[in-house]
Design an enzyme around this catalytic site. Structure first.
Site, short mmCIF file in Angstrom:
data_model
loop_
_atom_site.label_atom_id
_atom_site.label_comp_id
_atom_site.label_asym_id
_atom_site.label_seq_id
_atom_site.Cartn_x
_atom_site.Cartn_y
_atom_site.Cartn_z
N ARG A 90 -10.71 -9.14 -7.57
CA ARG A 90 -11.56 -8.20 -6.84
C ARG A 90 -12.03 -7.13 -7.80
O ARG A 90 -11.46 -6.95 -8.87
CB ARG A 90 -10.81 -7.59 -5.65
CG ARG A 90 -9.54 -6.87 -6.02
CD ARG A 90 -9.06 -5.84 -4.98
NE ARG A 90 -9.00 -6.23 -3.59
CZ ARG A 90 -7.90 -6.69 -2.97
NH1 ARG A 90 -6.77 -6.83 -3.64
NH2 ARG A 90 -7.94 -6.98 -1.69
N THR A 91 -13.08 -6.42 -7.40
CA THR A 91 -13.51 -5.23 -8.14
C THR A 91 -12.87 -4.03 -7.46
O THR A 91 -12.95 -3.90 -6.23
CB THR A 91 -15.04 -5.11 -8.13
OG1 THR A 91 -15.59 -6.24 -8.82
CG2 THR A 91 -15.50 -3.84 -8.82
N HIS A 92 -12.19 -3.21 -8.24
CA HIS A 92 -11.51 -2.05 -7.66
C HIS A 92 -12.41 -0.82 -7.69
O HIS A 92 -13.25 -0.67 -8.58
CB HIS A 92 -10.21 -1.75 -8.44
CG HIS A 92 -9.14 -2.78 -8.24
ND1 HIS A 92 -9.09 -3.94 -8.96
CD2 HIS A 92 -8.09 -2.80 -7.37
CE1 HIS A 92 -8.04 -4.65 -8.55
NE2 HIS A 92 -7.43 -3.99 -7.59
N ASN A 96 6.68 -2.98 -6.02
CA ASN A 96 7.52 -1.91 -6.58
C ASN A 96 7.76 -0.87 -5.50
O ASN A 96 6.98 -0.74 -4.56
CB ASN A 96 6.82 -1.25 -7.78
CG ASN A 96 5.42 -0.71 -7.41
OD1 ASN A 96 4.44 -1.45 -7.45
ND2 ASN A 96 5.35 0.55 -7.05
N GLU A 129 0.72 7.14 -8.04
CA GLU A 129 0.92 8.44 -7.41
C GLU A 129 2.01 9.24 -8.13
O GLU A 129 2.91 8.67 -8.76
CB GLU A 129 1.37 8.28 -5.95
CG GLU A 129 0.39 7.58 -5.07
CD GLU A 129 0.25 6.10 -5.39
OE1 GLU A 129 1.26 5.48 -5.77
OE2 GLU A 129 -0.88 5.59 -5.28
N SER A 138 -6.58 -0.56 -3.24
CA SER A 138 -7.64 -1.50 -2.82
C SER A 138 -7.68 -1.59 -1.30
O SER A 138 -7.14 -0.74 -0.59
CB SER A 138 -7.38 -2.89 -3.42
OG SER A 138 -6.22 -3.46 -2.85
N HIS A 197 -5.32 -11.03 -12.87
CA HIS A 197 -6.31 -11.43 -11.87
C HIS A 197 -7.23 -12.48 -12.49
O HIS A 197 -7.73 -12.27 -13.59
CB HIS A 197 -7.17 -10.23 -11.44
CG HIS A 197 -6.46 -9.23 -10.59
ND1 HIS A 197 -6.83 -8.92 -9.31
CD2 HIS A 197 -5.38 -8.46 -10.85
CE1 HIS A 197 -6.02 -8.00 -8.82
NE2 HIS A 197 -5.13 -7.69 -9.73
N SER A 207 -2.89 -8.38 -6.70
CA SER A 207 -1.84 -8.49 -7.72
C SER A 207 -0.66 -9.26 -7.17
O SER A 207 -0.15 -8.93 -6.11
CB SER A 207 -1.35 -7.10 -8.15
OG SER A 207 -2.40 -6.38 -8.73
#
Ligand code: 8IG
Length: 268
Positions: free
Chosen positions: A88-90, A231, A189, A208, A68, A31
Site C-alpha cells: 500500500r501507499t502510506h 509489537n 508514538e 494506515s 511489502h 506488514s
C-alpha cells in the site's frame, strides 16, 4: 480527471492485464501479512490466475516499505475472484491522500463489493502478544484528514462491517476486537501518545487503514479490517520498537493468519 475516473482507468488496465473482467473481493496486505496471503493461492484453497506489478497500473506508485511486495495478484478462490494488493501507499510517504486510497477506488471500479484491509500495528493490551490478530471494530483517524473532497458527507457509523466481524468470530471465536488509532507516522508514538490513544478509547496504534476504510465506504464497499499486533505499543513493555521485530512477528504468525484468510474469503 476525478479520482474515480483515474480508478476506472486503472481498473480497465487491470482487467486487460489479468484477463479478469470483474473482481469480487479485494485484500490489502499490511506488514506481516504477505506470507499469510500465500495460503490463498495454495492447492485446495485458491489459484493465482495472474500476477502484475503494481506500477503497471496507472496512478500507482512504487512501494517504499521493506517487507511489502509491489505485486497485485488475481486469485480464483471458490466462487470469488480475489484482488490482492501486496503493498500500500502510506500517508507518511507524502504522495497525497489520493495516492493512499487509489487501490481502494480501483478495487471498487474493478467490481469489488468487499474489501479486507489488513495491517501490522502496535497493541495496547498486554494480553495481545506479538502475532495476535485483532478485528478492527472502529477507528480514530488522527491524521485529521479525509480522502473525500467537497460537500460529500459520508456516514461512518458502522464502517467496519458487523456482519463480517461476526463471520470472523464464528470461524475463530478467540478473535478480539479493538479500536484502531491511525497516527500519521512514520515515527512510532511516544509513550505519552500511546497513553493518549488509550485514554481516547484506542486499543491499536498504526499508520494506515483509516483513510482507506473511509474511501471504501464512500465507494460503497463493505469493509473488514484485521490488525496483526506485531509489537506492544511504545511504553507498554519498556522495550524499544524496531521494524525487524515487526517483520519477524508476521513471519511467526503467518500460518494462523493464512488459515484465517483462507477460511474467511470463501464465506464473504
Ligand atoms: I507494525 O507500534 C507497527 N506499525 N503507529 N505504532 C504505529 N504503527 C505501527 C506500530 C506501532 N507497529
Amino acid at each position: 480527471m476525478t479520482p474515480q475516473e483515474q480508478a476506472r482507468e486503472a481498473a480497465d488496465t487491470l482487467a486487460r492485464l489479468t484477463g479478469v473482467e470483474k473482481h469480487d473481493v479485494a485484500l490489502v496486505l499490511g506488514s506481516g501479512w504477505r506470507s499469510a496471503a500465500e495460503t490463498l493461492s495454495t492447492e485446495g484453497v485458491g489459484e493465482t490466475t495472474a500476477e502484475i506489478d503494481t506500477t503497471d497500473l496507472p496512478g500507482f506508485v512504487a512501494t517504499a516499505v521493506a517487507g511489502h511486495s509491489g505485486k497485485i495478484r488475481s486469485i480464483r478462490c471458490g466462487d470469488w475472484q480475489l484482488l490482492v494488493f501486496g503493498s500500500r501507499t502510506h500517508y507518511y510517504e507524502g504522495r497525497g491522500i489520493a495516492a493512499v486510497v487509489h487501490p481502494v477506488r480501483t478495487a471498487a471500479a474493478a467490481g469489488c463489493r468487499t474489501i479486507v484491509l489488513t495491517n501490522g500495528c502496535g497493541g495496547l493490551r498486554e494480553s495481545w502478544t506479538p502475532g495476535t490478530p485483532v478485528l478492527i471494530r472502529d477507528h480514530i483517524n488522527l491524521t485529521a484528514r479525509s480522502p473525500i473532497e467537497g460537500a460529500h458527507f459520508v456516514d461512518l457509523t458502522d464502517l467496519y462491517s458487523v456482519r463480517l466481524r461476526a463471520l470472523c468470530r464464528e470461524i475463530d471465536p478467540s478473535l478480539d476486537e479493538g479500536v484502531y488509532v491511525q497516527f500519521p507516522g512514520p515515527h512510532y508514538e511516544t509513550p505519552a501518545e500511546v497513553e493518549m490513544a488509550r485514554r481516547i478509547g484506542g486499543d491499536l496504534v498504526g499508520m494506515s487503514t483509516t483513510l482507506e476504510a473511509i474511501a471504501a465506504r464512500e465507494a460503497g464497499l463493505e469493509v473488514l479490517g484485521i490488525s496483526l499486533v506485531t509489537n506492544l505499543a511504545a511504553g507498554i513493555s519498556g522495550e524499544p520498537l524496531d521494524h525487524a521485530e515487526v517483520i519477524e512477528a508476521g513471519r511467526a504468525a503467518a500460518a494462523r493468519m493464512g488459515d484465517l484468510l483462507a477460511r474467511i474469503v470463501p464465506r464473504i
